[in-house]
Write a protein that holds these residues in place. Structure first.
Motif, PDB file in Angstrom:
ATOM      1  N   ASN A 109      30.313  -1.581  85.470  1.00 47.86           N
ATOM      2  CA  ASN A 109      29.205  -1.364  86.397  1.00 47.86           C
ATOM      3  C   ASN A 109      27.879  -1.321  85.647  1.00 47.86           C
ATOM      4  OD1 ASN A 109      30.708  -1.326  88.772  1.00 47.86           O
ATOM      5  ND2 ASN A 109      31.064   0.870  88.662  1.00 47.86           N
ATOM      6  N   ASP A 110      27.883  -0.751  84.463  1.00 51.45           N
ATOM      7  CA  ASP A 110      26.690  -0.638  83.630  1.00 51.45           C
ATOM      8  C   ASP A 110      26.781  -1.624  82.477  1.00 51.45           C
ATOM      9  OD1 ASP A 110      25.768   1.649  85.129  1.00 51.45           O
ATOM     10  OD2 ASP A 110      27.317   2.805  84.088  1.00 51.45           O
ATOM     11  N   ARG A 111      25.652  -1.914  81.841  1.00 52.18           N
ATOM     12  CA  ARG A 111      25.638  -2.798  80.677  1.00 52.18           C
ATOM     13  C   ARG A 111      25.822  -1.934  79.422  1.00 52.18           C
ATOM     14  NH1 ARG A 111      20.358  -4.845  80.334  1.00 52.18           N
ATOM     15  NH2 ARG A 111      20.758  -6.251  82.042  1.00 52.18           N
ATOM     16  N   TRP A 112      26.809  -2.306  78.603  1.00 51.07           N
ATOM     17  CA  TRP A 112      27.125  -1.555  77.391  1.00 51.07           C
ATOM     18  C   TRP A 112      26.675  -2.350  76.167  1.00 51.07           C
ATOM     19  CZ3 TRP A 112      29.998   3.136  77.192  1.00 51.07           C
ATOM     20  CH2 TRP A 112      30.401   3.620  78.438  1.00 51.07           C
ATOM     21  N   PHE A 113      26.112  -1.625  75.203  1.00 51.08           N
ATOM     22  CA  PHE A 113      25.626  -2.231  73.971  1.00 51.08           C
ATOM     23  C   PHE A 113      26.372  -1.673  72.772  1.00 51.08           C
ATOM     24  CE2 PHE A 113      22.130  -2.389  76.954  1.00 51.08           C
ATOM     25  CZ  PHE A 113      21.666  -3.680  76.811  1.00 51.08           C
ATOM     26  N   ILE A 114      26.371  -2.433  71.682  1.00 55.42           N
ATOM     27  CA  ILE A 114      26.903  -1.906  70.428  1.00 55.42           C
ATOM     28  C   ILE A 114      25.734  -1.327  69.635  1.00 55.42           C
ATOM     29  CG2 ILE A 114      28.865  -3.492  70.425  1.00 55.42           C
ATOM     30  CD1 ILE A 114      27.373  -5.058  68.230  1.00 55.42           C
ATOM     31  N   ARG A 115      26.018  -0.748  68.500  1.00 54.06           N
ATOM     32  CA  ARG A 115      25.010  -0.043  67.715  1.00 54.06           C
ATOM     33  C   ARG A 115      23.823  -0.897  67.300  1.00 54.06           C
ATOM     34  NH1 ARG A 115      29.089   2.002  63.663  1.00 54.06           N
ATOM     35  NH2 ARG A 115      30.455   3.020  65.107  1.00 54.06           N
ATOM     36  N   ASP A 116      23.981  -2.184  67.251  1.00 49.06           N
ATOM     37  CA  ASP A 116      22.916  -3.068  66.776  1.00 49.06           C
ATOM     38  C   ASP A 116      21.719  -3.128  67.720  1.00 49.06           C
ATOM     39  OD1 ASP A 116      24.647  -3.512  64.746  1.00 49.06           O
ATOM     40  OD2 ASP A 116      24.987  -5.623  65.152  1.00 49.06           O
ATOM     41  N   GLY A 117      21.702  -2.328  68.746  1.00 52.84           N
ATOM     42  CA  GLY A 117      20.545  -2.291  69.630  1.00 52.84           C
ATOM     43  C   GLY A 117      20.728  -3.095  70.885  1.00 52.84           C
ATOM     44  N   ASN A 118      20.097  -4.244  70.952  1.00 52.26           N
ATOM     45  CA  ASN A 118      20.103  -5.033  72.176  1.00 52.26           C
ATOM     46  C   ASN A 118      21.269  -6.001  72.294  1.00 52.26           C
ATOM     47  OD1 ASN A 118      17.814  -3.838  73.205  1.00 52.26           O
ATOM     48  ND2 ASN A 118      16.446  -5.295  72.210  1.00 52.26           N
ATOM     49  N   LYS A 119      22.266  -5.877  71.460  1.00 54.63           N
ATOM     50  CA  LYS A 119      23.403  -6.790  71.489  1.00 54.63           C
ATOM     51  C   LYS A 119      24.510  -6.168  72.336  1.00 54.63           C
ATOM     52  CE  LYS A 119      24.246  -8.937  67.708  1.00 54.63           C
ATOM     53  NZ  LYS A 119      24.695  -9.341  66.374  1.00 54.63           N
TER      54      LYS A 119
ATOM     55  N   ASN B  81      28.338  -7.378  84.646  1.00 55.70           N
ATOM     56  CA  ASN B  81      27.859  -6.014  84.844  1.00 55.70           C
ATOM     57  C   ASN B  81      26.722  -6.073  85.852  1.00 55.70           C
ATOM     58  OD1 ASN B  81      25.199  -6.207  83.300  1.00 55.70           O
ATOM     59  ND2 ASN B  81      26.680  -6.886  81.760  1.00 55.70           N
ATOM     60  N   LYS B  82      26.456  -4.968  86.494  1.00 57.76           N
ATOM     61  CA  LYS B  82      25.466  -4.924  87.572  1.00 57.76           C
ATOM     62  C   LYS B  82      24.052  -5.312  87.111  1.00 57.76           C
ATOM     63  CE  LYS B  82      24.602  -3.953  91.903  1.00 57.76           C
ATOM     64  NZ  LYS B  82      24.958  -4.883  92.951  1.00 57.76           N
ATOM     65  N   PRO B  83      23.563  -4.859  85.962  1.00 53.23           N
ATOM     66  CA  PRO B  83      22.208  -5.272  85.558  1.00 53.23           C
ATOM     67  C   PRO B  83      22.061  -6.793  85.370  1.00 53.23           C
ATOM     68  CG  PRO B  83      22.857  -3.333  84.337  1.00 53.23           C
ATOM     69  CD  PRO B  83      24.079  -3.812  85.072  1.00 53.23           C
ATOM     70  N   ASP B  84      23.089  -7.456  84.846  1.00 56.97           N
ATOM     71  CA  ASP B  84      23.016  -8.902  84.645  1.00 56.97           C
ATOM     72  C   ASP B  84      23.393  -9.701  85.888  1.00 56.97           C
ATOM     73  OD1 ASP B  84      22.200  -8.603  82.007  1.00 56.97           O
ATOM     74  OD2 ASP B  84      24.255  -8.618  81.247  1.00 56.97           O
ATOM     75  N   HIS B  85      24.125  -9.071  86.784  1.00 53.96           N
ATOM     76  CA  HIS B  85      24.578  -9.720  88.027  1.00 53.96           C
ATOM     77  C   HIS B  85      24.266  -8.787  89.203  1.00 53.96           C
ATOM     78  CE1 HIS B  85      26.879 -12.953  86.030  1.00 53.96           C
ATOM     79  NE2 HIS B  85      27.028 -12.057  85.086  1.00 53.96           N
ATOM     80  N   PRO B  86      22.998  -8.709  89.596  1.00 55.39           N
ATOM     81  CA  PRO B  86      22.608  -7.754  90.647  1.00 55.39           C
ATOM     82  C   PRO B  86      23.335  -7.952  91.978  1.00 55.39           C
ATOM     83  CG  PRO B  86      20.665  -8.795  89.670  1.00 55.39           C
ATOM     84  CD  PRO B  86      21.870  -9.455  89.079  1.00 55.39           C
ATOM     85  N   GLN B  87      23.808  -9.169  92.249  1.00 57.43           N
ATOM     86  CA  GLN B  87      24.517  -9.414  93.509  1.00 57.43           C
ATOM     87  C   GLN B  87      25.968  -8.937  93.460  1.00 57.43           C
ATOM     88  OE1 GLN B  87      23.123 -11.991  91.692  1.00 57.43           O
ATOM     89  NE2 GLN B  87      21.180 -12.122  92.771  1.00 57.43           N
TER      90      GLN B  87
END
Length: 136
Positions: free
Chosen positions: A50-60, A78-84
């Motif tokens: 449901n949420d966008r998860w990142f690894i330690r490298d920041g925006n990856k 994930n919802k942020p990348d696929h709002p529909q």
């Protein structure tokens, strides 16, 4: 007879511990080997949260990282990348992925850990495999 074409992985408590939101390095190594094995069998790996998860490298995102280290295309819904896309556990959350990936319900398995994952699979009639919760 249908053939397995994709494995969809939920992230929460499968690869990230929900309490400290940390990536489990041992699980990550296993996942990398599994992705490579599945790719050799012609099976795609798809991540779903449901949420966008990142690894330690920041925006990856985890999908970007895994794509880089395995040389495989890892799709990430994930919802942020696929709002529909409807949020889990809604019945139309997984069919949204199936439609975008051109897959049938009997061509995937879903690996998850929590009630939202299970309910989303039940609601959309998808085979659910329960991962053991991460223990730190």
């Amino acid at each position: 007879m249908a053939q397995l074409k994709a494995v969809v992985f939920s992230l929460r408590n499968v690869f990230f511990n929900d309490q400290d939101r940390q990536l489990n390095e041992d699980q990550l190594k296993i996942l990398i080997n599994l992705i490579i094995h599945l790719a050799h069998k012609g099976v795609r790996v798809i991540l779903h949260s449901n949420d966008r998860w990142f690894i330690r490298d920041g925006n990856k995102t985890l999908a970007t990282y895994l794509s880089e280290v395995t040389n495989q295309e890892i799709r990430y819904y994930n919802k942020p990348d696929h709002p529909q896309m409807p949020r889990k556990p809604r019945a139309d959350a997984i069919p949204y992925i199936l439609s975008h990936e051109r897959l049938l319900p009997n061509e995937i398995i879903y690996v998850g850990c929590n009630d939202n994952d299970w309910q989303a699979c039940v609601n959309s009639k998808i085979l659910f495999i329960k991962a053991n919760p991460l223990i730190t």
